[in-house]
Design a protein around this motif. Structure first.
Motif, short mmCIF file in Angstrom:
data_model
loop_
_atom_site.label_atom_id
_atom_site.label_comp_id
_atom_site.label_asym_id
_atom_site.label_seq_id
_atom_site.Cartn_x
_atom_site.Cartn_y
_atom_site.Cartn_z
N TRP A 1 0.82 -1.22 0.00
CA TRP A 1 0.00 0.00 0.00
C TRP A 1 0.85 1.26 0.00
O TRP A 1 0.43 2.32 -0.43
CB TRP A 1 -0.92 0.00 1.21
CG TRP A 1 -0.14 -0.08 2.51
CD1 TRP A 1 0.25 -1.21 3.15
CD2 TRP A 1 0.37 1.01 3.26
NE1 TRP A 1 0.97 -0.91 4.25
CE2 TRP A 1 1.06 0.46 4.36
CE3 TRP A 1 0.29 2.40 3.13
CZ2 TRP A 1 1.70 1.24 5.31
CZ3 TRP A 1 0.93 3.17 4.07
CH2 TRP A 1 1.62 2.60 5.16
N HIS A 2 2.10 1.18 0.47
CA HIS A 2 2.84 2.43 0.56
C HIS A 2 3.54 2.83 -0.73
O HIS A 2 4.06 3.92 -0.83
CB HIS A 2 3.81 2.45 1.74
CG HIS A 2 4.74 1.28 1.77
ND1 HIS A 2 4.64 0.30 2.73
CD2 HIS A 2 5.75 0.95 0.97
CE1 HIS A 2 5.59 -0.59 2.51
NE2 HIS A 2 6.27 -0.22 1.46
N LEU A 3 3.52 2.00 -1.77
CA LEU A 3 4.13 2.42 -3.04
C LEU A 3 3.43 3.64 -3.64
O LEU A 3 4.10 4.64 -3.92
CB LEU A 3 4.17 1.27 -4.04
CG LEU A 3 4.66 1.69 -5.43
CD1 LEU A 3 6.11 2.10 -5.41
CD2 LEU A 3 4.44 0.58 -6.45
N PRO A 4 2.08 3.57 -3.81
CA PRO A 4 1.42 4.78 -4.35
C PRO A 4 1.69 6.00 -3.47
O PRO A 4 1.90 7.10 -3.99
CB PRO A 4 -0.06 4.43 -4.32
CG PRO A 4 -0.13 2.97 -4.22
CD PRO A 4 1.13 2.49 -3.57
N LEU A 5 1.71 5.79 -2.17
CA LEU A 5 1.94 6.90 -1.25
C LEU A 5 3.30 7.54 -1.51
O LEU A 5 3.43 8.76 -1.60
CB LEU A 5 1.86 6.38 0.19
CG LEU A 5 1.86 7.48 1.26
CD1 LEU A 5 0.56 8.25 1.23
CD2 LEU A 5 2.11 6.88 2.64
N ILE A 6 4.33 6.69 -1.64
CA ILE A 6 5.67 7.22 -1.88
C ILE A 6 5.74 7.96 -3.20
O ILE A 6 6.30 9.05 -3.30
CB ILE A 6 6.71 6.07 -1.85
CG1 ILE A 6 6.81 5.51 -0.44
CG2 ILE A 6 8.09 6.55 -2.32
CD1 ILE A 6 7.60 4.22 -0.36
N LEU A 7 5.12 7.38 -4.23
CA LEU A 7 5.13 8.03 -5.55
C LEU A 7 4.44 9.39 -5.49
O LEU A 7 4.95 10.37 -6.04
CB LEU A 7 4.45 7.14 -6.59
CG LEU A 7 5.21 5.86 -6.96
CD1 LEU A 7 4.47 5.08 -8.03
CD2 LEU A 7 6.63 6.16 -7.41
N VAL A 8 3.30 9.44 -4.80
CA VAL A 8 2.59 10.72 -4.70
C VAL A 8 3.42 11.74 -3.94
O VAL A 8 3.54 12.91 -4.34
CB VAL A 8 1.20 10.51 -4.03
CG1 VAL A 8 0.59 11.84 -3.65
CG2 VAL A 8 0.27 9.76 -4.98
N ILE A 9 4.06 11.29 -2.86
CA ILE A 9 4.90 12.22 -2.08
C ILE A 9 6.06 12.75 -2.93
O ILE A 9 6.31 13.96 -2.96
CB ILE A 9 5.44 11.53 -0.81
CG1 ILE A 9 4.29 11.31 0.17
CG2 ILE A 9 6.55 12.36 -0.16
CD1 ILE A 9 4.67 10.51 1.39
N LEU A 10 6.72 11.86 -3.66
CA LEU A 10 7.83 12.29 -4.51
C LEU A 10 7.37 13.29 -5.56
O LEU A 10 8.00 14.32 -5.80
CB LEU A 10 8.49 11.08 -5.19
CG LEU A 10 9.42 10.23 -4.35
CD1 LEU A 10 9.89 9.03 -5.13
CD2 LEU A 10 10.62 11.06 -3.88
N TYR A 11 6.22 12.99 -6.19
CA TYR A 11 5.69 13.87 -7.23
C TYR A 11 5.38 15.25 -6.66
O TYR A 11 5.80 16.28 -7.21
CB TYR A 11 4.44 13.25 -7.84
CG TYR A 11 3.70 14.15 -8.80
CD1 TYR A 11 4.11 14.28 -10.11
CD2 TYR A 11 2.60 14.90 -8.37
CE1 TYR A 11 3.44 15.11 -10.99
CE2 TYR A 11 1.93 15.75 -9.24
CZ TYR A 11 2.35 15.85 -10.54
OH TYR A 11 1.69 16.69 -11.40
N ILE A 12 4.68 15.26 -5.53
CA ILE A 12 4.29 16.56 -4.95
C ILE A 12 5.51 17.34 -4.49
O ILE A 12 5.62 18.55 -4.73
CB ILE A 12 3.31 16.35 -3.77
CG1 ILE A 12 1.97 15.85 -4.34
CG2 ILE A 12 3.10 17.63 -2.99
CD1 ILE A 12 0.95 15.50 -3.30
N LEU A 13 6.46 16.65 -3.88
CA LEU A 13 7.67 17.33 -3.40
C LEU A 13 8.41 17.99 -4.57
O LEU A 13 8.75 19.17 -4.52
CB LEU A 13 8.59 16.33 -2.70
CG LEU A 13 9.92 16.91 -2.23
CD1 LEU A 13 9.72 17.74 -0.98
CD2 LEU A 13 10.96 15.82 -1.99
N GLY A 14 8.65 17.21 -5.63
CA GLY A 14 9.36 17.75 -6.79
C GLY A 14 8.62 18.91 -7.40
O GLY A 14 9.19 19.98 -7.64
#
Lengths: 280, 407
Positions: free
Chosen positions: A252-265
């Motif tokens: 479950w945390h893969l989408p979360l990590i991807l979203v965090i990376l996208y938003i941060l960048g």
């Protein structure tokens, strides 16, 4: 109806994907130019794109399989290492060139307006172009092993697995790449930190090993935070049993990590973007 | 119909003395204690409350001295840098031309560069394709179109760059001083083309240049800027005469000492002397004039074989006479610290009027300092010719010693 452009002190944090779509031709030309320029004076041209991962694969096979006798399960060792290397190259190339792209295009940034996001995105496109070329060699090697017998190489499942892996890798690279490219405009320290950062990430990416071989729970945890881990796992699991398991491999945390990376960048990029021309 | 360009109360703040534009982390850490102080001291307004409206079909020139904020305004209109306060609305397709040949790559062929440059300037692929032959023909480099740009002469590169620029087609054209370089004949061709384009149906043009005759040719209205403030908006002729009256006459400086110059080598003073060695601000034509230059070399090293030049210009921006230290084969070495150089003119040849001058220091291809409009000199009626007669100023500016005889 004429288009209306409104210029205000600070643009909002919307990602302006619509504007980017209007500039898609420029994105194409940026990518096209970089690829052209790169091969203009290289004697072997595109062959370099193939040679680099193939050589690296041979080294890993020699050192890890033949030298240390590491087991790669049902997957032939060259294929096992090559699929990891392709994903890793896609990532490291994207991040590397995206991080430096703003600075190397400073001359253009100071004179012309276009959505700045085009520059890091074109870095991803160039890396994807190389990825596609080396992918074709991967398939040739795969079919060769299948023709030798004892190894099942289901084309379509593998293709889908690679597509899923590509999406995961590109989103990861996009987040990290845009973040670094924006920081690099202001602080040129990125140039010095980047090679080390990339090298460090290599060791928590399962290119040379299988993530299940890690015994320490803390190491397992670190590995699970790495989106590239899932990208490579997806491909290797298809190669092992021929079953395409996209969802099963993910947590479950893969989408979360991807979203965090996208938003941060995006956030960091958008915040500094307007002032690139003043400080680059 | 709504106006094509609306500029509403635009302000732009910049940091002064941008010696290093980007920083390393170390710089930031070592200057933490002085953060607050520096930020207060270094900010200045490059533009203050700029406000104007242009209807579709208007063409205006932005006029002002160096550092008046002309280029900053154009950068804001081009969306390269955002305003600090205020708002701009542009209606229509915009093409901004702050430089020709942006993104030209030496490894790519002429053809490939046309495509990339055109695309970066906002042309669509189909549009470039359609205009491609026309662009190539205009540039006159047909024979080399498939040769990498690195084999082009700089003149050819310029021509190609101009050709792409001249074929830009948009409703709003923003043009910086791009036409100020290159060979004169081709320049005129480009201006002609631009003129043709800008006079087209409903085109809105904003043009920045030092060359007032170009502005006259291309625009019908003007905006006068000084120290970032908008002084007036009027017809071009009125604005140009206002520029002469207000700006130049109010700043009757022999030399602009306040100017921010290059870092390494700068002109600390420039004065004019008469034959007795007294400082003067005006000269009678035909009298001897000595230009005394003080050059400060801050590089801490000797600069060998430097070239110093003075160019006198009329108020329309046209170069009148150029004095260059190398024409006599003078080997000029500038040691660290202050150097004083003199240039002696036996008979000052410019007819009565007001002239500005540029100063330049170069060495080989490297330009150390190029100070445009460094100051003003006025010339009065004098005895260039023994008779004291001077042909009408409408006919000439530079006087030439000559003899008449009936044979």
């Amino acid at each position: 109806m004429t288009t209306e452009i409104i210029i205000r002190p600070k643009s909002g944090l919307s990602s302006k994907w619509k504007e980017l779509w209007q500039y898609r031709e420029l994105l194409y030309f940026f990518t096209w130019k970089e690829i052209k320029v790169r091969y203009k004076q290289a004697l072997l041209g595109v062959v370099w794109t193939l040679l680099q991962p193939l050589m690296m694969m041979m080294i890993l096979v020699l050192v890890l399989s033949k030298g240390l006798g590491l087991d790669t399960g049902q997957i032939p060792a060259p294929i096992y290492y090559l699929c990891g290397l392709l994903i890793w190259n896609l990532f490291s190339q994207s991040v590397n060139s995206a991080a430096n792209a703003m600075v190397s295009n400073a001359q253009i940034l100071r004179k012309i307006y276009f959505p700045r996001l085009i520059i890091p995105i074109s870095s991803m496109m160039i890396a994807s172009f190389d990825f596609l070329i080396s992918l074709s060699v991967f398939f040739i090697i795969g079919f060769w092993y299948q023709s030798q017998g004892g190894f099942h190489f289901p084309f379509f499942s593998i293709l889908v697995a690679f597509m899923v892996a590509w999406v995961i890798t590109i989103v990861t690279s996009f987040g990290i790449g845009t973040f670094l490219s924006a920081i690099n405009v202001k602080y040129r320290d990125v140039r010095y930190a980047l090679p080390f950062l990339i090298q460090a990430l290599f060791f928590i990416t399962p290119v040379m090993f299988d993530s299940k071989q890690f015994s320490q729970p803390i190491l397992q945890f670190v590995l699970q935070l790495n989106p590239l881990n899932y990208a490579i796992q997806t491909i290797r699991s298809v190669l092992t049993d021929g079953q395409l398991e996209v969802i099963g491999n993910m947590s479950w945390h893969l989408p979360l990590i991807l979203v965090i990376l996208y938003i941060l960048g995006m956030y960091v990029f958008r915040r500094t973007e307007a002032y690139f021309a003043d400080i680059v | 119909m709504k106006p094509a360009i609306e500029v509403k109360g635009v302000w732009k703040e910049y940091r002064k003395g941008i010696d290093k534009r980007y920083k390393s982390l170390r710089d930031v850490l070592t200057t933490i204690p002085s953060w607050r102080k520096r930020q207060q001291a270094e900010l200045f307004w490059a533009l203050q409350d700029i406000d104007f409206t242009l209807n579709a079909g208007d063409s205006i020139g932005i006029i002002g001295r160096n550092g008046a904020g002309k280029s900053t305004l154009l950068k804001i209109l081009s969306r390269i840098t955002p305003p600090t306060k205020g708002e701009v609305i542009l209606r229509g397709r915009v093409a901004s031309l702050l430089e020709v040949g942006t993104g030209f790559h030496p490894e790519l062929t002429g053809k490939e560069n046309i495509y990339f440059n055109g695309s970066i300037l906002g042309m669509h692929r189909a549009e470039i394709k359609r205009k491609f032959d026309e662009i190539v023909e205009f540039s006159g480099v047909e024979a080399f179109i498939d040769t990498p740009l690195k084999h082009y002469s700089s003149g050819m590169q310029m021509r190609l760059a101009f050709s792409v620029a001249a074929h830009l087609d948009a409703e709003i054209l923003l043009i910086d001083e791009v036409l100020a370089v290159g060979d004169m004949a081709f320049q005129q061709k480009c201006i002609g083309k631009m003129d043709e384009v800008s006079k087209g149906e409903g085109k809105t043009v904003v043009f920045v240049s030092h060359n007032l005759s170009q502005i006259k040719q291309l625009t019908s209205g003007g905006i006068l800027l000084d120290y970032g403030k908008q002084l007036a908006q009027d017809a071009t002729d009125n604005i140009i005469s206002l520029y002469h009256k207000n700006i130049l006459k109010n700043h009757l400086y022999t030399f602009d000492k306040e100017r921010v110059q290059a870092e390494d080598v700068l002109f600390s003073n420039c004065s004019f002397r008469n034959i007795e060695g007294q400082e003067i601000t005006q000269v009678e034509c035909g009298n001897p004039l000595c230009v005394l230059l003080e050059i400060e070399n801050r590089t801490k090293a000797l600069i060998k074989d430097a070239l110093v030049g003075i160019v006198f210009k009329n108020l329309q921006g046209g170069s009148m006479i150029a004095l260059s230290s190398n024409v006599h084969g003078l080997q000029l070495d500038l040691q660290a610290g202050t150097n004083t150089i003199s240039c002696q003119i036996d008979k000052f040849p410019l007819s009565p009027g007001t002239y500005s001058y540029n100063l330049i220091i170069t060495r080989g291809n490297h330009i150390y300092n190029w100070m445009k409009e460094a100051g003003i000199i006025q010339t009065h009626h004098g005895f260039f010719f023994e008779s004291g007669e001077i042909p009408s100023p409408k006919l000439q500016t530079v006087l030439v010693a000559h003899n008449w005889k009936k044979l």
